[in-house]
Motif scaffolding. Structure first.
Motif, short mmCIF file in Angstrom:
data_model
loop_
_atom_site.label_atom_id
_atom_site.label_comp_id
_atom_site.label_asym_id
_atom_site.label_seq_id
_atom_site.Cartn_x
_atom_site.Cartn_y
_atom_site.Cartn_z
N ALA A 14 0.46 1.05 -9.84
CA ALA A 14 -0.30 0.81 -8.79
C ALA A 14 -0.81 -0.58 -8.68
O ALA A 14 0.12 -1.47 -7.84
CB ALA A 14 -0.84 2.14 -7.79
N ILE A 15 -1.61 -0.41 -9.51
CA ILE A 15 -2.25 -1.63 -9.64
C ILE A 15 -1.40 -3.14 -10.16
O ILE A 15 -1.46 -3.62 -9.61
CB ILE A 15 -3.61 -1.56 -10.50
CG1 ILE A 15 -4.82 -0.80 -9.22
CG2 ILE A 15 -4.17 -3.20 -10.72
CD1 ILE A 15 -4.90 -0.80 -8.01
N VAL A 16 -0.60 -2.89 -10.86
CA VAL A 16 0.26 -3.62 -11.28
C VAL A 16 1.12 -4.03 -10.63
O VAL A 16 1.26 -4.82 -10.47
CB VAL A 16 0.35 -2.88 -13.07
CG1 VAL A 16 1.84 -4.30 -13.42
CG2 VAL A 16 -0.23 -3.02 -14.21
N LEU A 17 2.25 -3.15 -9.54
CA LEU A 17 2.66 -3.19 -9.41
C LEU A 17 2.78 -3.57 -8.35
O LEU A 17 3.02 -4.97 -7.56
CB LEU A 17 3.82 -2.42 -9.09
CG LEU A 17 4.67 -1.36 -9.70
CD1 LEU A 17 4.70 -0.14 -9.81
CD2 LEU A 17 5.30 -1.77 -10.60
N GLY A 18 1.44 -3.98 -7.50
CA GLY A 18 0.60 -4.32 -6.28
C GLY A 18 0.54 -5.56 -6.76
O GLY A 18 0.46 -6.63 -6.10
N ALA A 54 0.81 -1.14 0.42
CA ALA A 54 -0.07 -0.61 0.36
C ALA A 54 0.55 1.32 0.31
O ALA A 54 0.79 2.51 -0.61
CB ALA A 54 -0.99 -0.21 1.07
N LEU A 55 2.05 1.42 1.04
CA LEU A 55 2.99 2.73 1.04
C LEU A 55 3.72 3.31 -0.55
O LEU A 55 3.57 4.09 -1.11
CB LEU A 55 3.84 2.25 1.97
CG LEU A 55 4.99 3.35 1.89
CD1 LEU A 55 4.30 4.77 2.30
CD2 LEU A 55 5.88 2.88 2.73
N ALA A 56 3.83 1.38 -1.27
CA ALA A 56 4.52 1.42 -2.68
C ALA A 56 3.84 2.49 -3.89
O ALA A 56 3.70 3.54 -3.80
CB ALA A 56 5.20 0.36 -3.29
N ALA A 57 2.53 1.79 -3.58
CA ALA A 57 1.22 2.11 -4.16
C ALA A 57 1.27 3.69 -4.07
O ALA A 57 0.77 5.13 -5.32
CB ALA A 57 -0.18 1.84 -4.39
N VAL A 58 1.32 4.44 -2.88
CA VAL A 58 0.63 6.10 -2.48
C VAL A 58 2.24 6.51 -4.09
O VAL A 58 2.84 7.59 -3.96
CB VAL A 58 1.56 5.93 -1.21
CG1 VAL A 58 1.70 7.43 -0.65
CG2 VAL A 58 0.35 5.77 -0.12
N SER A 91 -1.72 -18.65 -7.03
CA SER A 91 -1.19 -17.87 -7.26
C SER A 91 -2.36 -16.56 -7.98
O SER A 91 -2.00 -15.33 -7.78
CB SER A 91 -0.67 -17.76 -9.48
OG SER A 91 -0.19 -18.95 -8.79
N ALA A 92 -3.28 -16.76 -8.51
CA ALA A 92 -4.70 -15.97 -8.36
C ALA A 92 -4.87 -15.33 -7.25
O ALA A 92 -5.23 -13.98 -7.44
CB ALA A 92 -5.85 -16.50 -9.74
N GLN A 93 -4.82 -15.61 -6.50
CA GLN A 93 -4.75 -15.48 -4.88
C GLN A 93 -4.66 -13.98 -4.21
O GLN A 93 -5.04 -13.27 -3.91
CB GLN A 93 -5.75 -16.62 -3.50
CG GLN A 93 -7.14 -17.60 -4.49
CD GLN A 93 -8.27 -16.96 -3.90
OE1 GLN A 93 -7.66 -16.26 -3.53
NE2 GLN A 93 -9.29 -17.67 -4.62
N ALA A 94 -3.05 -14.55 -4.52
CA ALA A 94 -1.92 -14.17 -4.04
C ALA A 94 -1.59 -12.95 -5.10
O ALA A 94 -1.36 -11.87 -4.31
CB ALA A 94 -1.19 -15.00 -4.19
N LEU A 95 -2.37 -12.42 -6.02
CA LEU A 95 -2.32 -11.31 -6.91
C LEU A 95 -3.64 -10.40 -6.59
O LEU A 95 -3.32 -9.34 -6.37
CB LEU A 95 -2.54 -11.94 -8.34
CG LEU A 95 -2.66 -10.96 -9.73
CD1 LEU A 95 -2.23 -11.02 -10.78
CD2 LEU A 95 -3.83 -10.67 -9.62
N MET A 96 -4.28 -11.22 -6.33
CA MET A 96 -5.63 -10.06 -5.66
C MET A 96 -5.33 -9.77 -4.51
O MET A 96 -5.85 -8.58 -4.14
CB MET A 96 -6.66 -11.21 -5.78
CG MET A 96 -7.36 -11.82 -7.02
SD MET A 96 -8.48 -13.35 -6.40
CE MET A 96 -10.17 -11.79 -5.47
#
Length: 393
Positions: A164-168, A145-149, A325-330
Motif C-alpha cells: 500500500a505504501i509503495v503503490l501510494g 487512500a481508498l486504493a490502500a484499503v 518529485s520527492a514532495q509528490a511521493l511523500m
C-alpha cells in the motif's frame, strides 16, 4: 559545555515524556512549543522540514523528531538521552501493566479491560478522521487512500502494508506533482552526521532487515528482535499505524492473545509518550522471553530501524527535499497511510471490541468526546474504561 547540553536535553524530554498526551501529532505540537517557540533551538522553517522528513521515513515520527532534535543540540549522546527520557516513563508504566493485567480477575477488572478494548475503536477512528482531513484534502489523495484499503484487504499481513505504501508513493509521484510545495528556499538542516556515518547506518538498517529473518528460529531473543525490528522498519506514519503490523507479528504467531493485545493498546492511550512503547507491554507477555528482558529487547528493536534510517538520510536530506518529485511521493505515501489505518479500524480493532449495541454506543461516546468535546485522550480512556464496567454482564 557538551555535558550541560546533554543534561539540558534529558531534562527537557523527560518533562515531555511525563506530560505529552495525545499521540504523535500532539507530540509534534509539544516539541514546536518547547524547542522552537520557547528554547529557540531551531527556526520554524527548519522544524517544518524536520517534521516532513520524519513523516516520510518509516518509524515513529514524533520520536524521530525528538531524536533528531537531541542530535542537533548535543550530538549522539543528546540523541540517546532525548529518546530515553521521552520513552522511559510510558514504557515502565506499560510493563508494570502487563505484569498486573495477567492477574486481574473479577467483574470490575473484566469490565475495565473490556472498556480499554472499546476505547481503542474511538481512538483509531479519531486518528483516521483527523488524518483523512489533513492528508487527503482532494479527490486524488482520497482515491489513493481508498486504493490502500483494498491493498491491505486483499494482501494480508505486513506485505499488504508495504504494498500500500509503495503503490501510494508511486501514485503520488504520478498524480500529485501539481500540489507539491517547493522547498528550495527553506532553511537547511545541519546535524553532526557525516556521509560515511550515514552510509554505515543505512547499511546496518538493510543488513539487519535481511539477516534477522534468516536467524529467526535459532533463539527466542532472535525471534523477538526480528518481529519487532521488522514492525518498526515497515511502518509509515508511526503511532497507530504500527497496530496491524504488531498484530500480525505477535497475535497471529500465538505469542499474545487478541484480548491481551487490545487491552494493552487501550491502556497505551491513557499514558503520555510515544505509542511505540506498546512494544514493551507486548514483549513482557511473550512466553519464554524472560519478561523484563523481552520487554527491553522489543522496545529497542522497534525503535532501532527508524533511528538508523534517520541517521542514514540526514546527510543527504537537504538536497533531496528540493526535488519536486520527492514532495509528490511523500503526499502519495501519506495518503496511503490513511487507507492503512482505515483498514485497521475494522480489523482487528472493531471486530475484536464491538460485540453488540452497548459496545457500539460506548465507542461512539468516546469518539464524540474526542472530536466534539475535545477531551484529551487520557481522559476519554478513563471515561470509556469506567463505562466498560457499567456494560459488563
Amino acid at each position: 559545555m557538551q555535558t550541560s547540553r546533554v543534561s539540558e536535553v534529558f531534562k527537557a524530554f523527560l518533562l515531555l515524556g511525563l506530560t505529552s498526551f495525545g499521540g504523535p501529532v500532539a507530540h509534534l505540537g509539544y516539541f514546536r512549543t518547547e524547542f522552537v517557540a520557547r528554547r529557540k533551538w531551531l527556526s520554524e522553517s527548519a522544524y517544518a522540514d524536520l517534521v516532513a522528513l520524519c513523516q516520510f521515513l518509516p518509524g515513529p515520527a514524533s520520536s524521530q523528531v525528538g531524536f533528531a532534535l537531541g542530535l542537533m543540540r548535543a550530538g549522539p549522546w543528546g540523541a540517546a538521552m532525548a529518546w530515553l527520557a521521552f520513552t522511559l516513563p510510558s514504557a515502565i508504566v506499560l510493563v508494570l501493566f502487563a505484569f498486573g493485567a495477567a492477574v486481574l480477575d473479577g467483574p470490575i477488572a473484566s469490565g475495565i479491560i473490556h472498556g480499554l478494548k472499546v476505547v481503542a475503536v474511538a481512538i483509531v477512528a479519531h486518528a483516521v478522521w483527523g488524518m483523512a482531513r489533513n492528508l487527503c484534502p482532494d479527490n486524488t489523495r482520497a482515491g489513493i487512500a481508498l486504493a490502500a484499503v483494498f491493498a491491505v484487504v486483499f494482501i494480508s499481513g505486513p506485505l499488504g502494508q508495504v504494498a500500500a505504501i509503495v503503490l501510494g508513493g508511486l501514485a503520488g509521484l504520478a498524480l500529485c506533482r501539481g500540489v507539491a510545495a517547493a522547498a528550495a528556499d527553506s532553511e537547511a538542516l545541519h546535524f553532526p552526521v557525516s556521509r560515511q556515518v550515514g552510509i554505515i547506518a543505512l547499511g546496518l538498517f538493510g543488513g539487519l532487515l535481511v539477516l534477522l529473518p534468516l536467524l529467526a528460529g535459532m533463539a527466542v531473543w532472535l525471534d523477538i528482535t526480528d518481529a519487532f525490528y521488522r514492525s518498526g522498519a515497515l511502518v509509515f506514519g508511526g503511532g497507530h499505524v504500527v497496530l496491524p503490523l504488531l498484530e500480525a507479528e505477535v497475535v497471529q504467531s500465538g505469542w499474545v492473545s487478541a484480548d491481551e493485545f487490545l487491552t494493552g493498546y487501550g491502556a497505551a492511550q491513557a499514558i503520555p509518550g510515544p505509542l511505540f512503547t506498546f512494544s514493551a507491554y507486548l514483549g513482557a507477555l511473550i512466553p519464554a522471553g524472560g519478561s523484563l528482558l523481552a520487554a527491553t529487547l522489543a522496545l529497542l528493536a522497534i525503535f532501532l530501524p527508524g533511528f538508523l534510517l534517520l541517521v542514514g538520510v540526514l546527510p543527504f536530506w537537504n538536497r533531496f527535499r528540493q526535488w519536486q518529485s520527492a514532495q509528490a511521493l511523500m503526499r502519495g505515501a501519506n495518503a496511503a497511510v490513511v487507507g492503512i489505518l482505515g483498514a485497521a479500524l475494522f480489523d482487528p480493532v472493531w471486530t475484536s471490541a464491538i460485540l453488540g449495541p452497548h459496545e457500539f454506543a460506548l465507542a461512539l461516546t468516546g469518539f464524540l468526546l474526542l472530536t466534539v468535546w475535545k477531551l484529551p485522550a487520557w481522559a476519554v480512556v478513563i471515561v470509556v474504561a469506567l463505562g466498560g464496567v457499567l456494560i459488563a454482564p
